[in-house]
Write a protein that holds these residues in place. Structure first.
Motif, PDB file in Angstrom:
ATOM      1  N   THR A   3       4.056 -13.903   0.652  1.00 42.06           N
ATOM      2  CA  THR A   3       4.411 -12.111   1.235  1.00 42.06           C
ATOM      3  C   THR A   3       5.050 -11.502   0.404  1.00 42.06           C
ATOM      4  N   ILE A   4       4.947 -10.309   0.305  1.00 39.55           N
ATOM      5  CA  ILE A   4       5.029  -8.551  -0.116  1.00 39.55           C
ATOM      6  C   ILE A   4       5.246  -8.518   0.321  1.00 39.55           C
ATOM      7  N   LYS A   5       7.087  -7.934  -0.466  1.00 36.18           N
ATOM      8  CA  LYS A   5       8.369  -7.045   0.829  1.00 36.18           C
ATOM      9  C   LYS A   5       7.470  -4.868  -0.131  1.00 36.18           C
ATOM     10  N   LYS A   7       8.606  -0.848   0.556  1.00 37.90           N
ATOM     11  CA  LYS A   7       9.003  -0.091   0.592  1.00 37.90           C
ATOM     12  C   LYS A   7       8.020   1.512   0.563  1.00 37.90           C
ATOM     13  N   ILE A  34      11.295  -0.971   4.755  1.00 35.21           N
ATOM     14  CA  ILE A  34      10.281  -2.195   4.277  1.00 35.21           C
ATOM     15  C   ILE A  34      10.178  -2.586   5.210  1.00 35.21           C
ATOM     16  N   ILE A  35       8.645  -3.503   5.109  1.00 36.36           N
ATOM     17  CA  ILE A  35       7.912  -4.173   5.677  1.00 36.36           C
ATOM     18  C   ILE A  35       7.522  -5.080   4.869  1.00 36.36           C
ATOM     19  N   GLU A  36       6.919  -6.640   5.267  1.00 36.03           N
ATOM     20  CA  GLU A  36       6.444  -7.981   4.919  1.00 36.03           C
ATOM     21  C   GLU A  36       5.445  -7.910   4.915  1.00 36.03           C
ATOM     22  N   GLU A  38       1.219 -10.324   4.249  1.00 36.89           N
ATOM     23  CA  GLU A  38       1.058 -11.375   3.492  1.00 36.89           C
ATOM     24  C   GLU A  38       0.578 -10.548   2.454  1.00 36.89           C
ATOM     25  N   ASP A  39       0.153 -11.167   0.808  1.00 36.64           N
ATOM     26  CA  ASP A  39      -0.371 -10.425  -0.303  1.00 36.64           C
ATOM     27  C   ASP A  39      -2.194 -11.191   0.228  1.00 36.64           C
ATOM     28  N   ASN A  43      -4.891  -5.847   0.927  1.00 37.80           N
ATOM     29  CA  ASN A  43      -3.129  -5.391   1.512  1.00 37.80           C
ATOM     30  C   ASN A  43      -2.832  -5.351   0.245  1.00 37.80           C
ATOM     31  N   VAL A  56       6.848  -1.685  -4.233  1.00 39.16           N
ATOM     32  CA  VAL A  56       7.392  -3.469  -4.033  1.00 39.16           C
ATOM     33  C   VAL A  56       8.158  -3.889  -4.820  1.00 39.16           C
ATOM     34  N   ASP A  58      11.197  -6.747  -4.394  1.00 36.27           N
ATOM     35  CA  ASP A  58      11.620  -8.395  -4.698  1.00 36.27           C
ATOM     36  C   ASP A  58      12.123  -9.269  -3.570  1.00 36.27           C
TER      37      ASP A  58
END
Length: 58
Positions: A3-5, A7, A34-36, A38-39, A43, A56, A58
């Motif tokens: 996953t990627i966060k 902002k 901030i959302i999470e 899928e990588d 996306n 992005v 961490d």
């Protein structure tokens, strides 16, 4: 899957409508939200399209 966060750091006021729709497709509505997600390639492409409005995390 990884996953990627993401902002949102800048406002969508004054940007083209397709970039506004891309932000809403990502699930971003407010600055500092901030959302999470899928990588995935799709996306990553959406993040690349609005790279000047998001960062992005961490």
């Amino acid at each position: 899957m990884a996953t990627i966060k993401v902002k949102q750091v800048r406002s969508s006021i004054g940007v083209p409508i397709d970039q506004k729709k891309t932000l809403s497709a990502l699930g971003l509505r407010k600055i500092s939200q901030i959302i999470e997600i899928e990588d995935t390639h799709s996306n990553r492409g959406m993040i690349k399209k609005v790279h000047h409005l998001v960062v992005v995390v961490d």
